[in-house]
Motif scaffolding. Structure first.
Motif, PDB file in Angstrom:
ATOM      1  N   GLU A 149     -47.836  73.178  51.654  1.00 17.80           N
ATOM      2  CA  GLU A 149     -48.346  74.527  51.882  1.00 17.80           C
ATOM      3  C   GLU A 149     -48.154  74.946  53.335  1.00 17.80           C
ATOM      4  O   GLU A 149     -47.805  76.107  53.618  1.00 17.80           O
ATOM      5  N   ARG A 150     -48.349  74.026  54.250  1.00 21.61           N
ATOM      6  CA  ARG A 150     -48.149  74.353  55.667  1.00 21.61           C
ATOM      7  C   ARG A 150     -46.681  74.670  55.938  1.00 21.61           C
ATOM      8  O   ARG A 150     -46.371  75.578  56.719  1.00 21.61           O
ATOM      9  N   ARG A 151     -45.783  73.925  55.295  1.00 19.92           N
ATOM     10  CA  ARG A 151     -44.356  74.221  55.448  1.00 19.92           C
ATOM     11  C   ARG A 151     -44.039  75.634  54.951  1.00 19.92           C
ATOM     12  O   ARG A 151     -43.289  76.387  55.579  1.00 19.92           O
ATOM     13  N   ALA A 152     -44.610  75.981  53.802  1.00 20.78           N
ATOM     14  CA  ALA A 152     -44.365  77.316  53.241  1.00 20.78           C
ATOM     15  C   ALA A 152     -44.914  78.401  54.155  1.00 20.78           C
ATOM     16  O   ALA A 152     -44.278  79.442  54.359  1.00 20.78           O
ATOM     17  N   ALA A 153     -46.110  78.177  54.698  1.00 20.91           N
ATOM     18  CA  ALA A 153     -46.714  79.176  55.585  1.00 20.91           C
ATOM     19  C   ALA A 153     -45.864  79.387  56.836  1.00 20.91           C
ATOM     20  O   ALA A 153     -45.699  80.524  57.303  1.00 20.91           O
ATOM     21  N   ARG A 154     -45.300  78.312  57.366  1.00 25.86           N
ATOM     22  CA  ARG A 154     -44.429  78.454  58.535  1.00 25.86           C
ATOM     23  C   ARG A 154     -43.166  79.232  58.178  1.00 25.86           C
ATOM     24  O   ARG A 154     -42.689  80.066  58.955  1.00 25.86           O
ATOM     25  N   ALA A 155     -42.598  78.948  56.997  1.00 20.65           N
ATOM     26  CA  ALA A 155     -41.391  79.659  56.568  1.00 20.65           C
ATOM     27  C   ALA A 155     -41.675  81.134  56.298  1.00 20.65           C
ATOM     28  O   ALA A 155     -40.768  81.971  56.376  1.00 20.65           O
TER      29      ALA A 155
END
Length: 299
Positions: free
Chosen positions: A52-58
């Motif tokens: 989820e953190r990866r998605a939020a950064r993207a």
């Protein structure tokens, strides 16, 4: 704002991106202007949180990058079309390029391309067993070995037909699901209640659904009311082309004629390798074209 033949709802982007948790099992929701994404992830809790953190950064800066290239993204696909710079914009352009013989702009693939972009970012986190990025109904999907994913194929808004339940397996080669129709989130040149496409990516499914829905039509019929796209939405990428705004009750022969035209387009799109299966619906009648995975009617 972003709007067009395949765009999310046209909502002004007055605020920055934000994340929230829905009541539906705590799934993460990412929102910025017209983009409204829900993540459905499976795996160890720590892995899901990291993904989820990866998605939020993207997600950060994604809308701004698209807005910066809107002039290119609203231009018709074809020879000489400038190549955008951003990765999502380029994916949109690639998704519609095979359909340049028909009128289409990269905006026909915007929702799917955004979903694909976020899926690629979060799937880089090792350990996930399933990931689905739902961008306003257009879904980018990745399944681990042995995983299955169920979706309902609707007949479109305000129809009484019960949806069919589709089961997708990890080895089915389906990574994207998208639906288009004249009563959906965007404008259509056709009269389909719903055209749902299963394809290798969400961007491909999004573009294909738009093109096939446009072909489900009764040209010149008095039963169909159309208006110039710019009269409905001044910034539409469809310009002065006529879009459907109302469809009266059709006869069985009229429904069959329109669905025949759409099914022919669906077969052409599948032959091009741009879709795997297509489901078409018009006023209670439906067709299925291509390799259909396991289905049953929802009780």
């Amino acid at each position: 704002m972003i709007s067009g033949s395949g765009a999310n709802r046209a909502v002004p982007a007055r605020e920055g991106p934000w994340a929230s948790r829905g009541a539906d099992r705590g799934r993460l929701r990412l929102t910025h202007g017209p983009i409204d994404v829900i993540l459905d992830l499976a795996g160890p809790q720590a892995t899901v949180a990291a993904a989820e953190r990866r998605a939020a950064r993207a997600f950060e800066g994604l809308l701004e990058a698209l807005v910066a290239e809107l002039a290119i993204l609203r231009a018709p696909a074809g020879p000489g079309q400038p190549l955008p710079e951003g990765p999502v914009a380029r994916a949109m352009t690639a998704a519609v390029a095979p359909f340049a013989a028909w009128f289409v702009t990269p905006m026909a693939a915007v929702a799917g391309a955004v979903a694909d972009h976020l899926l690629a970012a979060l799937w880089a986190e090792p350990g996930l067993t399933r990931a689905a990025v739902n961008n306003g109904g257009d879904i980018a999907l990745r399944l681990g070995a042995g995983e299955r994913y169920r979706i309902g194929i609707s007949s479109g808004p305000q129809t009484a037909s019960r949806p069919a339940l589709i089961k997708i397996g990890a080895g089915d080669g389906i990574g994207g699901i998208a639906t288009s129709g004249w009563r959906g989130r965007s404008h259509s040149l056709g009269i389909a209640n719903a055209v749902t496409v299963l394809a290798a990516t969400a961007a491909e499914a999004d573009a294909a659904a738009t093109m096939i829905a446009n072909a489900v039509d009764l040209p010149g019929s008095a039963r169909v009311t159309r208006r110039r796209a710019r009269a409905v939405a001044p910034d539409s990428d469809l310009g002065d082309r006529l879009v459907t705004v109302a469809v009266a009750a059709l006869s069985a022969d009229e429904r069959a004629q329109a669905l025949d035209a759409g099914a022919a387009r669906a077969r052409a799109v599948i032959a091009m390798g741009r879709a795997r299966a297509v489901f078409l619906a018009l006023q209670g009648d439906s067709r299925a074209v291509g390799k259909v995975t396991e289905t049953r009617e929802v009780p």
